[in-house]
Design a protein around this motif. Structure first.
Motif, PDB file in Angstrom:
ATOM      1  N   VAL A 124       0.822  -1.211   0.000  1.00 21.28           N
ATOM      2  CA  VAL A 124       0.000   0.000   0.000  1.00 21.28           C
ATOM      3  C   VAL A 124       0.855   1.259   0.000  1.00 21.28           C
ATOM      4  CG1 VAL A 124      -1.740   1.302   1.281  1.00 21.28           C
ATOM      5  CG2 VAL A 124      -1.893  -1.190   1.142  1.00 21.28           C
ATOM      6  N   PHE A 125       1.974   1.244   0.714  1.00 20.17           N
ATOM      7  CA  PHE A 125       2.822   2.435   0.807  1.00 20.17           C
ATOM      8  C   PHE A 125       3.763   2.589  -0.388  1.00 20.17           C
ATOM      9  CE2 PHE A 125       2.598   2.996   5.712  1.00 20.17           C
ATOM     10  CZ  PHE A 125       1.283   3.394   5.586  1.00 20.17           C
ATOM     11  N   ARG A 126       3.807   1.590  -1.249  1.00 16.45           N
ATOM     12  CA  ARG A 126       4.452   1.687  -2.565  1.00 16.45           C
ATOM     13  C   ARG A 126       5.944   2.034  -2.508  1.00 16.45           C
ATOM     14  NH1 ARG A 126      -0.265   5.736  -4.712  1.00 16.45           N
ATOM     15  NH2 ARG A 126      -2.031   4.384  -4.189  1.00 16.45           N
ATOM     16  N   ARG A 128      10.056   0.359  -0.976  1.00 18.91           N
ATOM     17  CA  ARG A 128      10.774  -0.797  -0.457  1.00 18.91           C
ATOM     18  C   ARG A 128      10.938  -0.772   1.051  1.00 18.91           C
ATOM     19  NH1 ARG A 128      17.053   0.169  -2.375  1.00 18.91           N
ATOM     20  NH2 ARG A 128      17.383   2.174  -1.347  1.00 18.91           N
ATOM     21  N   TRP A 129      10.541   0.316   1.699  1.00 18.48           N
ATOM     22  CA  TRP A 129      10.634   0.383   3.160  1.00 18.48           C
ATOM     23  C   TRP A 129       9.524  -0.413   3.823  1.00 18.48           C
ATOM     24  CZ3 TRP A 129      14.551   2.565   6.000  1.00 18.48           C
ATOM     25  CH2 TRP A 129      15.518   3.253   5.258  1.00 18.48           C
ATOM     26  N   GLY A 130       8.587  -0.891   3.037  1.00 17.17           N
ATOM     27  CA  GLY A 130       7.569  -1.785   3.575  1.00 17.17           C
ATOM     28  C   GLY A 130       6.303  -1.101   4.030  1.00 17.17           C
ATOM     29  N   THR A 131       5.259  -1.905   4.085  1.00 20.72           N
ATOM     30  CA  THR A 131       3.952  -1.452   4.554  1.00 20.72           C
ATOM     31  C   THR A 131       3.589  -2.233   5.798  1.00 20.72           C
ATOM     32  OG1 THR A 131       3.210  -0.953   2.294  1.00 20.72           O
ATOM     33  CG2 THR A 131       1.504  -1.291   3.962  1.00 20.72           C
ATOM     34  N   PRO A 132       3.153  -1.582   6.874  1.00 20.17           N
ATOM     35  CA  PRO A 132       2.770  -2.315   8.089  1.00 20.17           C
ATOM     36  C   PRO A 132       1.627  -3.285   7.814  1.00 20.17           C
ATOM     37  CG  PRO A 132       2.950   0.034   8.528  1.00 20.17           C
ATOM     38  CD  PRO A 132       3.001  -0.129   7.042  1.00 20.17           C
ATOM     39  N   ASP A 133       1.607  -4.368   8.558  1.00 15.31           N
ATOM     40  CA  ASP A 133       0.499  -5.309   8.428  1.00 15.31           C
ATOM     41  C   ASP A 133      -0.762  -4.755   9.082  1.00 15.31           C
ATOM     42  OD1 ASP A 133       2.066  -7.232   7.085  1.00 15.31           O
ATOM     43  OD2 ASP A 133       2.914  -7.867   8.997  1.00 15.31           O
ATOM     44  N   VAL A 134      -0.559  -3.997  10.141  1.00 13.78           N
ATOM     45  CA  VAL A 134      -1.668  -3.336  10.841  1.00 13.78           C
ATOM     46  C   VAL A 134      -1.232  -1.916  11.183  1.00 13.78           C
ATOM     47  CG1 VAL A 134      -3.068  -3.285  12.957  1.00 13.78           C
ATOM     48  CG2 VAL A 134      -2.584  -5.469  11.839  1.00 13.78           C
ATOM     49  N   ILE A 135      -2.125  -0.963  11.020  1.00 12.60           N
ATOM     50  CA  ILE A 135      -1.825   0.407  11.417  1.00 12.60           C
ATOM     51  C   ILE A 135      -3.030   0.983  12.142  1.00 12.60           C
ATOM     52  CG2 ILE A 135      -2.646   1.505   9.281  1.00 12.60           C
ATOM     53  CD1 ILE A 135      -0.113   3.347   9.540  1.00 12.60           C
ATOM     54  N   TYR A 240       2.834   8.983   4.208  1.00 11.08           N
ATOM     55  CA  TYR A 240       2.238   7.652   4.166  1.00 11.08           C
ATOM     56  C   TYR A 240       0.751   7.669   4.510  1.00 11.08           C
ATOM     57  CZ  TYR A 240       6.936   5.682   3.754  1.00 11.08           C
ATOM     58  OH  TYR A 240       8.196   5.349   3.322  1.00 11.08           O
ATOM     59  N   LEU A 241       0.387   8.457   5.509  1.00  9.64           N
ATOM     60  CA  LEU A 241      -1.019   8.458   5.917  1.00  9.64           C
ATOM     61  C   LEU A 241      -1.932   9.060   4.866  1.00  9.64           C
ATOM     62  CD1 LEU A 241      -0.879   9.269   9.736  1.00  9.64           C
ATOM     63  CD2 LEU A 241      -0.931   7.073   8.567  1.00  9.64           C
ATOM     64  N   ALA A 242      -1.379   9.888   3.988  1.00  8.24           N
ATOM     65  CA  ALA A 242      -2.188  10.440   2.913  1.00  8.24           C
ATOM     66  C   ALA A 242      -2.717   9.341   2.004  1.00  8.24           C
ATOM     67  CB  ALA A 242      -1.354  11.439   2.096  1.00  8.24           C
ATOM     68  N   LEU A 243      -2.002   8.212   1.960  1.00  4.96           N
ATOM     69  CA  LEU A 243      -2.406   7.092   1.117  1.00  4.96           C
ATOM     70  C   LEU A 243      -3.558   6.281   1.722  1.00  4.96           C
ATOM     71  CD1 LEU A 243       1.178   5.813   0.139  1.00  4.96           C
ATOM     72  CD2 LEU A 243      -0.376   7.199  -1.261  1.00  4.96           C
ATOM     73  N   ILE A 244      -3.763   6.407   3.020  1.00  5.00           N
ATOM     74  CA  ILE A 244      -4.819   5.625   3.688  1.00  5.00           C
ATOM     75  C   ILE A 244      -5.703   6.527   4.537  1.00  5.00           C
ATOM     76  CG2 ILE A 244      -3.510   3.463   3.733  1.00  5.00           C
ATOM     77  CD1 ILE A 244      -2.783   4.123   6.671  1.00  5.00           C
ATOM     78  N   GLU A 245      -5.730   7.793   4.224  1.00  2.00           N
ATOM     79  CA  GLU A 245      -6.470   8.764   5.033  1.00  2.00           C
ATOM     80  C   GLU A 245      -7.945   8.392   5.175  1.00  2.00           C
ATOM     81  OE1 GLU A 245      -7.341  13.584   5.260  1.00  2.00           O
ATOM     82  OE2 GLU A 245      -6.282  12.722   3.542  1.00  2.00           O
TER      83      GLU A 245
END
Length: 250
Positions: A124-126, A128-135, A240-245
């Motif tokens: 989701v965060f697009r 290589r630093w990774g996307t959390p499994d839960v946020i 990052y939060l803009a992507l899942i706001e």
């Protein structure tokens, strides 16, 4: 001189026991076996005989981790790997994603670390630093007299016990944009792996939680290390939060 002879006997028997247990023996196991094999051995004498055993007999005994003794004959990576598998250090057959929603609910309802949490995972965060499994987010309630700033909590969940070092690195990376980071690992992992991660998480301020990776319905999350709050880089937090706001703040 008699006492010295008894200690030599104890050490000789201890070496023999280690040679018969290629996976190694923890101190308590080795102590118990010595007592059972020779009841005349005094507990205090056994304690003093085992103290620094790997230093006294460096060519026969070594300690791969705290409290674990192994015979030098088995001092190779293959044996350590076999030992880990004997203690459950294998990948779980249950898919990792099966625990995302359960942990999100636990984080909100039982740990009460967040006021809202969502499963994420994937890319989701697009980057290589990774996307959390839960946020999740922690916000003050209307009933709170003192209002606190919004905090972000992220979690990395791993069911594959061969990927725990990678998981720790990901949990560290999440500290870039979150106020608290969780590392969630199987209770079936090797004891030494859990002990090392416990120490690393204590040092770095990352929370460590274990769970039953064979039971997605009742994972029994258990906190070993609580998270420490820190101030993230708000540039990355907002990026990052803009992507899942919509999912996290609606």
């Amino acid at each position: 001189m008699k006492s010295l002879g008894i200690r030599d006997d104890i050490r000789r028997q201890a070496v023999g026991l280690l040679l018969a247990h290629r996976e190694g023996l923890h101190y308590s196991e080795l102590h118990r076996m010595l007592r059972e094999s020779t009841p005349s051995f005094n507990t205090g004498t056994i304690n003093s005989s085992l103290w620094s055993l790997e230093v006294i007999l460096p060519n026969e005994v070594w300690k791969p981790s705290k409290g674990l003794y192994m015979h030098c004959h088995f001092k190779d990576s293959e044996v350590i790997e076999d030992s880990g598998k004997a203690n459950g250090n294998t990948a779980s057959r249950v898919r990792e994603s099966a625990f995302y929603r359960t942990f999100a609910d636990w984080l909100k309802n039982e740990a009460e670390e967040v006021t809202h949490a969502i499963p994420l995972g994937g890319n989701v965060f697009r980057d290589r630093w990774g996307t959390p499994d839960v946020i999740g987010k922690r916000e003050s309630r209307r009933s709170d007299v003192i209002k606190a700033p919004t905090e972000i909590v992220a979690a990395e969940i791993k069911v594959d016990t061969m990927q725990l070092v990678t998981a720790f690195g990901q949990a560290c990376a999440y500290r870039l944009f979150c106020h608290r980071s969780y590392l969630v690992i199987p209770q079936q992992a090797n004891e030494d792996e859990i002990a090392r991660l416990d120490a690393l998480c204590e040092i770095s301020g990352i929370a460590l939680v274990t769970f039953d990776s064979d039971a997605p319905g009742t994972p029994a999350f258990k906190v070993l290390v609580r998270p420490r709050h820190h101030q993230p880089d708000l540039f990355y937090t907002n990026r990052y939060l803009a992507l899942i706001e919509r999912e996290l703040f609606s």
